[in-house]
Design a protein around this motif. Structure first.
Motif, PDB file in Angstrom:
ATOM      1  N   ILE A  62       0.874  -1.165  -0.179  1.00 26.92           N
ATOM      2  CA  ILE A  62      -0.037   0.151   0.002  1.00 26.92           C
ATOM      3  C   ILE A  62       0.944   1.448   0.050  1.00 26.92           C
ATOM      4  N   THR A  63       2.110   1.196   0.676  1.00 25.56           N
ATOM      5  CA  THR A  63       2.931   2.270   0.537  1.00 25.56           C
ATOM      6  C   THR A  63       3.559   2.560  -0.810  1.00 25.56           C
ATOM      7  N   VAL A  64       4.022   1.548  -1.434  1.00 20.99           N
ATOM      8  CA  VAL A  64       4.357   1.640  -2.943  1.00 20.99           C
ATOM      9  C   VAL A  64       3.198   2.265  -3.668  1.00 20.99           C
ATOM     10  N   ARG A  65       2.058   1.792  -3.661  1.00 22.90           N
ATOM     11  CA  ARG A  65       1.138   2.328  -4.575  1.00 22.90           C
ATOM     12  C   ARG A  65       0.819   3.849  -4.334  1.00 22.90           C
ATOM     13  N   SER A  66       0.756   3.948  -2.781  1.00 24.18           N
ATOM     14  CA  SER A  66       0.551   5.739  -2.338  1.00 24.18           C
ATOM     15  C   SER A  66       1.662   6.501  -2.955  1.00 24.18           C
ATOM     16  N   CYS A  85      -6.418   7.462  -2.311  1.00 29.07           N
ATOM     17  CA  CYS A  85      -6.368   7.148  -3.917  1.00 29.07           C
ATOM     18  C   CYS A  85      -6.031   5.731  -4.306  1.00 29.07           C
ATOM     19  N   ALA A  86      -4.819   5.222  -3.435  1.00 28.36           N
ATOM     20  CA  ALA A  86      -4.091   4.017  -3.895  1.00 28.36           C
ATOM     21  C   ALA A  86      -5.335   2.931  -3.465  1.00 28.36           C
ATOM     22  N   THR A  90      -7.110   0.264  -6.220  1.00 29.56           N
ATOM     23  CA  THR A  90      -6.668  -0.947  -6.258  1.00 29.56           C
ATOM     24  C   THR A  90      -7.923  -1.956  -5.915  1.00 29.56           C
ATOM     25  N   ASP A  91      -8.052  -2.831  -6.735  1.00 35.05           N
ATOM     26  CA  ASP A  91      -9.310  -3.794  -6.586  1.00 35.05           C
ATOM     27  C   ASP A  91      -8.854  -4.609  -5.154  1.00 35.05           C
ATOM     28  N   VAL A 100     -11.135   4.064   4.698  1.00 33.56           N
ATOM     29  CA  VAL A 100     -10.570   5.173   4.371  1.00 33.56           C
ATOM     30  C   VAL A 100     -11.120   6.498   3.688  1.00 33.56           C
ATOM     31  N   PHE A 101     -12.309   6.082   3.081  1.00 34.61           N
ATOM     32  CA  PHE A 101     -13.108   7.050   2.650  1.00 34.61           C
ATOM     33  C   PHE A 101     -13.786   8.000   3.857  1.00 34.61           C
TER      34      PHE A 101
END
Length: 106
Positions: A62-66, A85-86, A90-91, A100-101
């Motif tokens: 999740i950090t890499v995608r963020s 956003c990440a 991401t499905d 998160v929302f």
């Protein structure tokens, strides 16, 4: 003859014998596991180690995608919006969208 795999040392004490290759506190993981249900009474020594590794891999992913989201915004600082956003894009993180929302709005 078969050679030991990368994770073979993880269950037998890992790198330092007592603490292993994990960096998350095993006592805290055990506490969370016990709180997860009334039926959980005993936890083997290997289970928290595996959970620790799984958590580390999850955090890394999740950090890499963020981080990619932050770079798209031409920033070098990770913001909670990047994480949101990440997760949303991401499905495999669909189970986190509601959490998160709600955290992003407040």
């Amino acid at each position: 003859m078969r050679q030991p795999g990368v994770y073979s040392g993880m269950l037998s004490g890992g790198m330092s014998g007592k603490t292993g290759p994990h960096s998350l506190p095993l006592a805290r993981i055990k506490k969370i596991m016990k709180k997860s249900g009334d039926d959980v009474k005993m936890i083997s020594g290997e289970a928290p180690i595996l959970f620790s590794k799984a958590c580390e891999l999850f955090i890394e992913e999740i950090t890499v995608r963020s981080w990619k989201k932050a770079l798209e915004g031409k920033r070098r600082t990770l913001h909670k919006e990047d994480v949101a956003c990440a997760v949303i894009e991401t499905d495999i993180f669909d189970f986190l969208v509601g959490t998160v929302f709600s955290k992003t709005i407040s």
